[in-house]
Design an enzyme around this catalytic site. Structure first.
Site, PDB file in Angstrom:
ATOM      1  N   GLU A 134      -3.554  -4.154  -3.609  1.00  0.00           N
ATOM      2  CA  GLU A 134      -3.750  -4.995  -4.653  1.00  0.00           C
ATOM      3  C   GLU A 134      -3.299  -4.506  -6.047  1.00  0.00           C
ATOM      4  O   GLU A 134      -3.162  -5.149  -6.996  1.00  0.00           O
ATOM      5  CB  GLU A 134      -5.366  -5.436  -4.575  1.00  0.00           C
ATOM      6  CG  GLU A 134      -5.387  -6.491  -2.843  1.00  0.00           C
ATOM      7  CD  GLU A 134      -5.749  -5.858  -1.652  1.00  0.00           C
ATOM      8  OE1 GLU A 134      -6.032  -6.270  -0.988  1.00  0.00           O
ATOM      9  OE2 GLU A 134      -4.726  -4.357  -1.526  1.00  0.00           O
ATOM     10  N   GLU A 189      -0.205   5.163   0.764  1.00  0.00           N
ATOM     11  CA  GLU A 189      -0.951   6.244   1.244  1.00  0.00           C
ATOM     12  C   GLU A 189      -0.462   7.916   0.682  1.00  0.00           C
ATOM     13  O   GLU A 189       0.643   7.887  -0.108  1.00  0.00           O
ATOM     14  CB  GLU A 189      -0.749   6.280   2.645  1.00  0.00           C
ATOM     15  CG  GLU A 189      -1.527   4.444   3.689  1.00  0.00           C
ATOM     16  CD  GLU A 189      -1.418   5.385   5.131  1.00  0.00           C
ATOM     17  OE1 GLU A 189      -2.036   4.347   5.647  1.00  0.00           O
ATOM     18  OE2 GLU A 189      -1.113   5.568   5.389  1.00  0.00           O
ATOM     19  N   ASN A 190      -1.133   8.545   0.750  1.00  0.00           N
ATOM     20  CA  ASN A 190      -1.485   9.721   0.108  1.00  0.00           C
ATOM     21  C   ASN A 190      -1.733  10.716   1.881  1.00  0.00           C
ATOM     22  O   ASN A 190      -3.235   9.977   2.045  1.00  0.00           O
ATOM     23  CB  ASN A 190      -2.299  10.198  -0.856  1.00  0.00           C
ATOM     24  CG  ASN A 190      -1.265  11.500  -1.689  1.00  0.00           C
ATOM     25  OD1 ASN A 190      -2.305  12.940  -1.759  1.00  0.00           O
ATOM     26  ND2 ASN A 190      -0.919  11.804  -3.175  1.00  0.00           N
ATOM     27  N   TYR A 222      -6.322  11.191   1.797  1.00  0.00           N
ATOM     28  CA  TYR A 222      -6.508  10.210   1.980  1.00  0.00           C
ATOM     29  C   TYR A 222      -7.391   8.786   0.468  1.00  0.00           C
ATOM     30  O   TYR A 222      -7.106   7.570   0.426  1.00  0.00           O
ATOM     31  CB  TYR A 222      -7.516   9.885   3.416  1.00  0.00           C
ATOM     32  CG  TYR A 222      -6.963  10.165   4.564  1.00  0.00           C
ATOM     33  CD1 TYR A 222      -5.171  10.033   4.577  1.00  0.00           C
ATOM     34  CD2 TYR A 222      -7.590  11.552   5.718  1.00  0.00           C
ATOM     35  CE1 TYR A 222      -4.928  10.253   5.866  1.00  0.00           C
ATOM     36  CE2 TYR A 222      -6.736  11.463   6.418  1.00  0.00           C
ATOM     37  CZ  TYR A 222      -5.389  11.148   6.567  1.00  0.00           C
ATOM     38  OH  TYR A 222      -4.762  11.561   7.591  1.00  0.00           O
ATOM     39  N   CYS A 250     -11.174  -3.893  -3.734  1.00  0.00           N
ATOM     40  CA  CYS A 250     -10.104  -4.917  -3.584  1.00  0.00           C
ATOM     41  C   CYS A 250     -10.243  -6.505  -4.479  1.00  0.00           C
ATOM     42  O   CYS A 250      -9.754  -6.388  -5.679  1.00  0.00           O
ATOM     43  CB  CYS A 250      -9.159  -5.199  -2.897  1.00  0.00           C
ATOM     44  SG  CYS A 250      -8.069  -3.452  -2.748  1.00  0.00           S
ATOM     45  N   CYS A 282      -4.410   0.901  -3.134  1.00  0.00           N
ATOM     46  CA  CYS A 282      -4.063  -0.396  -1.855  1.00  0.00           C
ATOM     47  C   CYS A 282      -2.868  -1.537  -2.830  1.00  0.00           C
ATOM     48  O   CYS A 282      -2.354  -0.923  -3.812  1.00  0.00           O
ATOM     49  CB  CYS A 282      -5.625  -0.750  -2.051  1.00  0.00           C
ATOM     50  SG  CYS A 282      -6.630   0.172  -1.244  1.00  0.00           S
ATOM     51  N   ASN A 297       0.846  -1.151  -0.266  1.00  0.00           N
ATOM     52  CA  ASN A 297      -0.166  -0.359  -0.314  1.00  0.00           C
ATOM     53  C   ASN A 297       1.134   1.526  -0.266  1.00  0.00           C
ATOM     54  O   ASN A 297       2.030   1.275   0.632  1.00  0.00           O
ATOM     55  CB  ASN A 297      -1.210  -0.169   1.134  1.00  0.00           C
ATOM     56  CG  ASN A 297      -0.497   0.257   2.532  1.00  0.00           C
ATOM     57  OD1 ASN A 297       0.317  -0.759   3.099  1.00  0.00           O
ATOM     58  ND2 ASN A 297      -1.128   0.479   3.374  1.00  0.00           N
TER      59      ASN A 297
END
Length: 144
Positions: A64, A53-54, A57, A98, A62, A51
């Site tokens: 996947e 993140e940013n 949000y 996902c 993810c 994953n």
């Protein structure tokens, strides 16, 4: 583990180890919830993702997503076996979004190591909507 799909326990453990390894490279400064994923491709390759993140949000990638991106970046194909782990290396379930992503690139027969054992995607995401549904509609409407 039931539904091993021709993959022995050692191969599942190797797939899990790949997920744990890539999980250590996750970028999760906001949630602190690192996730790693690994999958086998129909040609025998292993693809992985973690994953990312940013600060905004909603644009988190993810693990996947990383798996599917690597699938295509390395030649395409179909996913046949999948596993996802958290920061402690424990098996976790992909979220609904996902699961849909995995269904698109592995189909009903994709085997997923879940929190309750290995299951085909047809059990992980029953009655899934996918490419066949779009093709069926186009055929009924007479669209090429």
């Amino acid at each position: 583990m039931r539904h091993s799909g021709g993959v022995n326990q050692q191969e599942w453990d190797e797939l899990r180890a790949a997920a744990v390894e890539v999980m250590a490279r996750a970028y999760a400064p906001y949630s602190r919830y690192a996730v790693g994923a690994a999958a086998r491709v129909d040609d025998g390759r292993t693809v992985v993702g973690c994953n990312v993140e940013n600060a905004a949000y909603g644009v988190v990638l993810c693990a996947e997503c990383g798996v599917v991106s690597q699938l295509y970046a390395t030649g395409g194909g179909r996913l046949t076996h999948f596993v996802c782990v958290n920061g402690a290396g424990e098996i976790i379930m992909p979220c609904g979004r996902c699961r849909q992503l995995l269904f698109e690139h592995g189909g009903r027969d994709l085997l997923v190591w879940t929190v309750s054992g290995v299951k085909p995607m047809s059990e992980v995401l029953p009655d899934a909507f996918g490419p066949d549904d779009l093709n069926d509609l186009a055929t009924r409407e007479g669209t090429p």
